[in-house]
Motif scaffolding. Structure first.
Motif, PDB file in Angstrom:
ATOM      1  N   GLN A 113      -6.235   1.011  -6.476  1.00 40.55           N
ATOM      2  CA  GLN A 113      -7.482   0.949  -5.690  1.00 40.55           C
ATOM      3  C   GLN A 113      -7.170   0.832  -4.204  1.00 40.55           C
ATOM      4  O   GLN A 113      -6.136   0.278  -3.830  1.00 40.55           O
ATOM      5  CB  GLN A 113      -8.254  -0.330  -6.024  1.00 40.55           C
ATOM      6  N   ARG A 114      -8.124   1.263  -3.360  1.00 45.63           N
ATOM      7  CA  ARG A 114      -8.016   0.937  -1.941  1.00 45.63           C
ATOM      8  C   ARG A 114      -8.551  -0.476  -1.772  1.00 45.63           C
ATOM      9  O   ARG A 114      -9.541  -0.848  -2.405  1.00 45.63           O
ATOM     10  CB  ARG A 114      -8.855   1.905  -1.101  1.00 45.63           C
ATOM     11  N   PRO A 115      -7.918  -1.288  -0.941  1.00 42.40           N
ATOM     12  CA  PRO A 115      -8.378  -2.667  -0.764  1.00 42.40           C
ATOM     13  C   PRO A 115      -9.835  -2.712  -0.306  1.00 42.40           C
ATOM     14  O   PRO A 115     -10.236  -1.905   0.534  1.00 42.40           O
ATOM     15  CB  PRO A 115      -7.470  -3.198   0.345  1.00 42.40           C
ATOM     16  N   SER A 116     -10.624  -3.596  -0.884  1.00 40.19           N
ATOM     17  CA  SER A 116     -12.030  -3.748  -0.467  1.00 40.19           C
ATOM     18  C   SER A 116     -12.455  -5.188  -0.704  1.00 40.19           C
ATOM     19  O   SER A 116     -11.879  -5.896  -1.537  1.00 40.19           O
ATOM     20  CB  SER A 116     -12.931  -2.822  -1.297  1.00 40.19           C
ATOM     21  N   CYS A 170      -3.428   0.533  -3.180  1.00 37.55           N
ATOM     22  CA  CYS A 170      -2.542  -0.590  -3.494  1.00 37.55           C
ATOM     23  C   CYS A 170      -1.564  -0.184  -4.610  1.00 37.55           C
ATOM     24  O   CYS A 170      -1.980   0.308  -5.663  1.00 37.55           O
ATOM     25  CB  CYS A 170      -3.430  -1.746  -3.943  1.00 37.55           C
ATOM     26  N   THR A 171      -0.273  -0.380  -4.371  1.00 32.84           N
ATOM     27  CA  THR A 171       0.716  -0.081  -5.425  1.00 32.84           C
ATOM     28  C   THR A 171       1.209  -1.354  -6.107  1.00 32.84           C
ATOM     29  O   THR A 171       1.761  -1.300  -7.199  1.00 32.84           O
ATOM     30  CB  THR A 171       1.938   0.659  -4.851  1.00 32.84           C
ATOM     31  N   LEU A 175       0.845  -1.196   0.000  1.00 33.40           N
ATOM     32  CA  LEU A 175       0.000   0.000   0.000  1.00 33.40           C
ATOM     33  C   LEU A 175       0.884   1.251   0.000  1.00 33.40           C
ATOM     34  O   LEU A 175       2.016   1.202   0.496  1.00 33.40           O
ATOM     35  CB  LEU A 175      -0.870   0.015   1.263  1.00 33.40           C
ATOM     36  N   ASP A 176       0.329   2.351  -0.529  1.00 34.93           N
ATOM     37  CA  ASP A 176       1.079   3.610  -0.390  1.00 34.93           C
ATOM     38  C   ASP A 176       0.609   4.328   0.880  1.00 34.93           C
ATOM     39  O   ASP A 176      -0.250   3.818   1.612  1.00 34.93           O
ATOM     40  CB  ASP A 176       0.946   4.473  -1.650  1.00 34.93           C
ATOM     41  N   GLY A 177       1.156   5.517   1.135  1.00 39.54           N
ATOM     42  CA  GLY A 177       0.837   6.247   2.366  1.00 39.54           C
ATOM     43  C   GLY A 177      -0.650   6.550   2.496  1.00 39.54           C
ATOM     44  O   GLY A 177      -1.181   6.647   3.601  1.00 39.54           O
ATOM     45  N   ALA A 178      -1.352   6.672   1.352  1.00 34.34           N
ATOM     46  CA  ALA A 178      -2.788   6.990   1.383  1.00 34.34           C
ATOM     47  C   ALA A 178      -3.649   5.728   1.469  1.00 34.34           C
ATOM     48  O   ALA A 178      -4.871   5.801   1.464  1.00 34.34           O
ATOM     49  CB  ALA A 178      -3.150   7.780   0.138  1.00 34.34           C
TER      50      ALA A 178
END
Ligand SMILES: Cc1cc2nc3c(=O)[nH]c(=O)nc-3n(C[C@H](O)[C@H](O)[C@H](O)COP(=O)(O)OP(=O)(O)OC[C@H]3O[C@@H](n4cnc5c(N)ncnc54)[C@H](O)[C@@H]3O)c2cc1C
Length: 292
Positions: free
Chosen positions: A237-240, A210-211, A204-207
């Motif tokens: 994407q943010r993990p979901s 997912c990288t 994940l990146d700081g925000a």
């Protein structure tokens, strides 16, 4: 049953082992932990005329950190890897998978190199090396070559190792920050080979987006399967739950596992989807928590 007669050598160095392999080639087999080879010899499915025991070569044993990699000698026992604090800290995915390899008694003798060279399509270690983008270090009469897992594992119980070569070790990239790993499998009983296993790594990146994400599966093909296209959709994407379900669906769709005594192809495909979702979910939780 007992094996057919063979001549037995215990070389004291890699060079000596390579000389013996060079002399006897296809008629020779090297012996590591013996947990796969000896049963095959007892059933007379393997009939080496010359057995070259690697247990007298100390340089093949050990776990150390080397320029951001974790280097593990081929003759390091699986149990030593499982109990290593360095492995837990620098390569948590490997630490999580190790207890799933057979039983303690098998891991006490079985080696890292033996499992990788044997290349059982349901084994855990090849999938771990594939998921992490590890390197297999091979030595032959002309020196060393370093191979990526997709070149090393070529088919069912088959690797790119030549009869005159030894696997001397494996190198795994050490854990990166904000990366979470997970290994999950389903087997009929604890200690049995996996029906399906999934190794996942997610960064994940700081925000919190997912990288990078990778999964590798065992038990669904002749070699470990890296589902690169299916995980690519996660990047950015943010993990979901929905995203992981979608990846699981795509993974399941792309696989064509064999049916055998233990499970049908359809069941393995279904399991692969479910285990992908579970592994990614656990990896994302760990990436957020900084747990590895
Ligand atoms: C009951 C049982 C359950 C098991 N369950 C599992 C499981 O769940 N998951 C799993 O992954 N494994 C399992 N195994 C296999 C076990 O992990 C073995 O230890 C492993 O497959 C072989 O490792 P070894 O060191 O014993 O190698 P060996 O049996 O000594 O050798 C295996 C093969 O690799 C070759 N080889 C060994 N070392 C090298 C080297 N350095 N260079 C080149 N060639 C080499 C040998 O010549 C031989 O062909 C199980 C085994 C048993 C008996």
């Amino acid at each position: 049953m007992k094996p057919p007669p063979f001549e037995y050598f215990v070389p004291a160095s890699v060079e000596e082992a390579l000389t013996l392999l060079g002399e006897h080639r296809e008629q020779a087999k090297v012996l590591a932990g013996g947990q796969s080879l000896v049963p095959l010899m007892n059933f007379r499915l393997a009939r080496p005329r010359y057995l070259i025991d690697l247990n007298g070569i100390p340089e093949l044993v050990g776990i150390r950190e080397e320029d951001g990699w974790l280097a593990i000698g081929a003759m390091t026992r699986q149990r030593a890897v499982e109990r290593s604090a360095l492995v837990r800290d620098r390569c948590p995915l490997l630490a999580e998978a190790m207890p799933q390899v057979g039983h303690v008694q098998i891991r006490n003798r079985g080696t890292i190199g033996g499992s990788l060279a044997h290349a059982d399509p349901a084994a855990e270690l090849p999938a771990i090396v594939a998921a992490l983008g590890g390197q297999l270090v091979v030595r032959g009469p002309d020196g060393e070559r370093v191979m990526a897992p997709e070149r090393f594992f070529v088919g069912y119980l088959t690797t790119a190792l030549q009869p005159f070569e030894l696997l001397v070790g494996v190198r795994l990239p050490a854990r990166r920050s904000r990366t979470g790993h997970a290994f999950v499998e389903v087997s009929r009983r604890h200690g049995d080979f996996a029906l399906v296993g999934v190794a996942a790594a997610l960064t994940l990146d700081g925000a919190g987006a997912c990288t990078d994400a990778v999964i590798a599966l065992t038990g669904v093909g002749p070699t470990p399967v890296v589902a690169a296209a299916a995980t690519r959709v996660l990047v950015g994407q943010r993990p979901s739950t929905e995203a992981f379900q979608e990846v699981g669906r795509r993974v399941s769709e792309t696989l064509e596992p064999d049916s055998d005594l233990h499970a049908s192809s359809e069941y393995r495909k279904h399991l692969a989807g479910v285990l992908t979702r579970r592994a990614l979910t656990r990896a994302a939780e760990r990436a957020r928590g900084g747990e590895g």
